[in-house]
Design an enzyme around this catalytic site. Sequence first.
Site, short mmCIF file in Angstrom:
data_model
loop_
_atom_site.label_atom_id
_atom_site.label_comp_id
_atom_site.label_asym_id
_atom_site.label_seq_id
_atom_site.Cartn_x
_atom_site.Cartn_y
_atom_site.Cartn_z
N HIS A 238 12.86 17.15 67.83
CA HIS A 238 11.92 17.36 68.94
C HIS A 238 11.65 18.84 69.17
CE1 HIS A 238 9.51 16.47 72.39
NE2 HIS A 238 10.06 17.53 72.95
N ASP A 242 8.01 20.58 69.28
CA ASP A 242 7.54 21.56 70.27
C ASP A 242 6.99 22.81 69.58
OD1 ASP A 242 8.12 20.11 72.58
OD2 ASP A 242 10.11 21.01 72.85
N HIS A 265 9.81 27.03 74.01
CA HIS A 265 8.38 27.28 74.17
C HIS A 265 8.07 28.77 74.36
CE1 HIS A 265 7.35 23.09 74.25
NE2 HIS A 265 8.12 22.85 75.28
#
Length: 305
Positions: A238, A242, A265
């Site tokens: 995951h 991202d 992020h």
Amino acid sequence: MIKQRTLKRIVQATGVGLHTGKKVTLTMRPAPANTGVIYRRTDLNPPVDFPADAKSVRDTMLCTCLVNEHDVRISTVEHLNAALAGLGIDNIVIDVDAPEIPIMDGSASPFVYLLLDAGIEELNCAKKFVRIKQSVRVEDGDKWAEMKPFNGFSLDFTIDFNHPAIDAGNQRYRLDFSADAFVRQISRARTFGFMRDIEYLQSRGLCLGGSMDCAIVVDDYRVLNEDGLRFEDEFVRHKMLDAIGDLFMCGHNIIGAFSAFKSGHALNNKLLQAVLANQEAWEYVTFEDEAEMPLAFKAPSIVLA
């Protein structure tokens, strides 16, 4: 000529907003060549457009937002952006009647299915790629992210979670990117969070849509979701999802090698901005002949079927 891609038709779905817990209607529309990726809030009058742009990204505790010059924002764009990157969609207008994209199941998979249901249309205009020419690295304490020249798109991501539910052997993942590989190996990996964090946020009126329906939820010892994990290494997959979404905030698929340690992020976006700010480090390229293009971006059966 390798052509730009958009949708064949409009597609619509409803979901729940992670922040508000309220129903959100998502409408994805075809767009002409050179439009780029545009997120649009139709709950505002007049509607407000947010073009995907590395400089507009703000990282909050819960999600990635795009923020305009008037401090108006649209939240939770990262998983849909990853789906667009995975399928190589260059031009699209995404309407939501809310301040956020619906969280769906916490992965990019529902968005992939919607986009494939709409169908992919090739436009009679050359697709522009961002090709990395020089290595660029950013750091934050012991965390780092790096982009290097490479004739394709590869990702190498390592997380470092000391938690009983996350096996030490499942904290690194490498991918030679293609649309098929993205759909099969990355798109279904869900976001994750601690039960105590979700409970705390909800007590403050935040994360009201957060539940085991849209995330992997862990306590101090184990995964709480009844069905368990979709992959043994779903957590690191995951984080790679991202990163794919974060790097596509420039609006173009990247030709280069991405590697990262404990990045998120904010650091992914810092890397993208550092690359784009250095004009020696990258260039736009198009491909007249498919034989010249890196294998990573060849249109696979699932996309143009």
